[in-house]
Design an enzyme around this catalytic site. Structure first.
Site, PDB file in Angstrom:
ATOM      1  N   SER A 134     -16.080   3.207 -80.120  1.00  0.00           N
ATOM      2  CA  SER A 134     -16.040   2.283 -78.985  1.00  0.00           C
ATOM      3  C   SER A 134     -14.672   1.653 -78.841  1.00  0.00           C
ATOM      4  CB  SER A 134     -17.088   1.178 -79.143  1.00  0.00           C
ATOM      5  OG  SER A 134     -17.002   0.286 -78.037  1.00  0.00           O
ATOM      6  N   LYS A 188     -24.350   3.104 -81.755  1.00  0.00           N
ATOM      7  CA  LYS A 188     -23.424   3.135 -80.610  1.00  0.00           C
ATOM      8  C   LYS A 188     -24.194   3.088 -79.297  1.00  0.00           C
ATOM      9  CE  LYS A 188     -19.551   3.693 -78.298  1.00  0.00           C
ATOM     10  NZ  LYS A 188     -19.841   4.335 -77.034  1.00  0.00           N
ATOM     11  N   HIS A 191     -25.213  -0.465 -78.816  1.00  0.00           N
ATOM     12  CA  HIS A 191     -23.976  -1.165 -78.442  1.00  0.00           C
ATOM     13  C   HIS A 191     -23.738  -1.016 -76.941  1.00  0.00           C
ATOM     14  CE1 HIS A 191     -19.730  -0.709 -77.305  1.00  0.00           C
ATOM     15  NE2 HIS A 191     -19.398  -1.580 -78.250  1.00  0.00           N
ATOM     16  N   ASN A 192     -23.897   0.195 -76.426  1.00  0.00           N
ATOM     17  CA  ASN A 192     -23.678   0.434 -74.995  1.00  0.00           C
ATOM     18  C   ASN A 192     -24.737  -0.262 -74.148  1.00  0.00           C
ATOM     19  OD1 ASN A 192     -21.640   2.061 -75.965  1.00  0.00           O
ATOM     20  ND2 ASN A 192     -22.130   3.799 -74.662  1.00  0.00           N
ATOM     21  N   GLU A 195     -23.730  -3.692 -73.891  1.00  0.00           N
ATOM     22  CA  GLU A 195     -22.590  -3.686 -72.964  1.00  0.00           C
ATOM     23  C   GLU A 195     -23.078  -3.680 -71.513  1.00  0.00           C
ATOM     24  OE1 GLU A 195     -19.541  -0.161 -71.831  1.00  0.00           O
ATOM     25  OE2 GLU A 195     -19.601  -0.672 -73.973  1.00  0.00           O
TER      26      GLU A 195
END
Length: 488
Positions: A134, A188, A191-192, A195
């Protein structure tokens, strides 16, 4: 080839992210070999390595030469488009690799694909890592947040490189061994998802300040810049301030942000996050609202037609009617509402990670995940250090909202939060992310919900039974018979 002339690591896939990560590795003093099926990309990377400091990077034009240019045990990072291109690249490279060599997929891959490839690689004696990366193009070049999961032995082979290449923060490099299997890709993905929520909430803050408060782009740039010096300090707040400063040089009039079509693209990780939340029965309404908002943004033509239809039916726009709005008060309220909403988004993401970790036996360390997100990545923010501390204080924390520090902050901000959501609703400005966050908070903090009525309905039409608050066991009631008797 003499060992001294061999590269320590290889990277295949030289789009911008691949090029930048390769240059980052080389700049940290690790000789690297690169390969791309399109040879012009190899030449482009070699030229950049020369121009950016005579970096120790060598280019190769076929898989065999590329693999044989690496020190044993070999480690190869793949940065190509997720799906079939990854399988094709693995097939091309593994033909020349030997037992004990490692493949590291650095793309945004579905975690189950990583686990399938791990099994296939193991059958050939190869080690495998699925590594979330990232930070975008700049992060790849100057220091990303790295989330490697899979073979621990493979991680140990390259951790000295990853430690140097990752973003550096006060408590170490923004990389850690995530866990077994596809855990790196899963982390990940979440995480996105966080986001997605973050970006949606910021866009809603912008919408309220602009269309309810009547603030212009210059004022917005200043406000977001000021917020970035306080509790909201983060990469996304910082770049938002920058965006409001950029003028439109194409037309020579106004600011560029106002000329951008209001349709948001996506690549799938947000959808995967919401699907996984549903599979694991984890409420993630802020992240789901952000995904729905992207879908709604794609209906541009329908929205324009609907706007005309409702206007003809007499629905008047309340936005831009800023009479009676205390701008200074609104700005402070929106700041507080944004902060509280963001905490809800992070809480939902962390709960999803914990649930998946329990299901798969990954043993994810939520405090350590918060730590490696403090630098390099898109969601990096100053309060991630406090999230890290919350999970260090209590690794079994049921929800971020009930950590004593965050609970106090939520209570302090909830009045402003309600004012912003209420005002937006009154003015007809949609704030699905902030609303979903507030409803999440209000639902979670209530000791009793109206779910008793829903369960009674389920028992009425489907004999699904119910539990009582005062007696143990499962119960079923003949509701229609008793209701008829009651009417007599």
């Amino acid at each position: 080839m003499e060992s001294a002339t061999l590269s320590q690591i290889g990277l295949a896939g030289l789009a911008v992210m691949g090029q930048n990560l390769a240059l980052n590795i080389a700049e940290k003093g690790f000789p690297i070999s690169v390969y791309n099926r399109t040879t012009s990309k190899v030449d482009e990377t070699l030229d950049r390595a020369h121009r950016e400091g005579q970096l120790p990077l060598t280019g190769h034009y076929n898989p065999k030469d590329f693999v044989l240019s690496l020190q044993k045990p070999r480690s190869v990072i793949i940065l190509v488009k997720a799906g079939a291109p990854v399988d094709q690249t693995i097939a091309a490279l593994s033909a020349f690799m030997e037992p004990g060599d490692t493949i590291i997929d650095g793309g945004n891959e579905w975690y189950e694909n990583t686990e399938r490839r791990m099994v296939d690689a193991s059958a050939n004696g190869l080690l495998y890592l699925g590594m979330g990366v990232s930070g975008g193009e700049d992060g790849a070049r100057y220091g990303p947040s790295l989330m490697p999961g899979g073979s621990h032995r493979a991680y140990l082979n390259i951790h000295n490189i990853l430690d140097k290449v990752a973003a550096q923060v006060d408590d170490g490099p923004c990389v850690t061994y995530i866990g077994e299997g596809g855990s790196g890709n899963f982390v990940k993905m979440v995480h996105n998802g966080i986001e997605y929520g973050d970006m949606q909430l910021i866009s809603e803050a912008y919408d309220v300040l602009k269309n309810v408060g009547g603030l212009g782009n210059d004022e917005l740039a200043e406000i977001f810049g000021e917020w970035n010096r306080g509790e909201l300090e983060s990469f996304l707040i910082e770049i938002t301030s920058d965006i409001f400063k950029v003028e439109d040089h194409e037309s020579g009039k106004g600011h560029l942000v106002d000329k951008i079509l209001d349709k948001t693209g996506m690549k799938g990780t947000g959808k995967w996050t919401v699907q996984q939340a549903a599979e694991l029965s984890i409420a993630a309404p802020t992240i789901a609202a952000s995904l729905d908002s992207r879908y709604m943004s794609g209906l541009k033509e329908e929205r324009e037609a609907a706007s005309e239809i409702f206007s003809k039916e007499g629905l008047t726009e309340e936005i831009n009617n800023v009479g009676g709005v205390d701008k200074k008060k609104l700005v402070d309220d929106v700041r507080q509402a944004l902060y509280a909403s963001k905490i809800c988004s992070y809480a939902q993401g962390m709960n999803l990670l914990r649930a998946k970790s329990l299901e798969k036996g990954w043993g994810l360390n939520l405090g350590e995940l918060a730590r490696i997100w403090k630098g390099g990545c898109i969601i990096r923010a100053v309060f991630l250090d406090r999230i890290k501390q919350a999970y260090q204080r209590n690794p079994g924390l049921a929800n971020l909202l009930v950590d004593p520090e965050f609970a106090r902050e939520m209570v302090q901000r909830q009045a402003a939060w309600r004012r912003v959501v209420g005002l937006a609703i009154q003015k007809g400005v949609s704030v699905p992310g902030m609303s979903a966050s507030l409803q999440y908070f209000d639902t979670y903090r209530r000791g009793r919900l109206p779910a008793n009525l829903v369960q009674a309905q389920r028992d009425y039409f489907g004999a699904h039974t119910y539990e009582r608050v005062d007696l143990p066991g499962a119960y079923h009631t003949e509701w229609s018979k008793l209701a008829r008797k009651a009417r007599v």
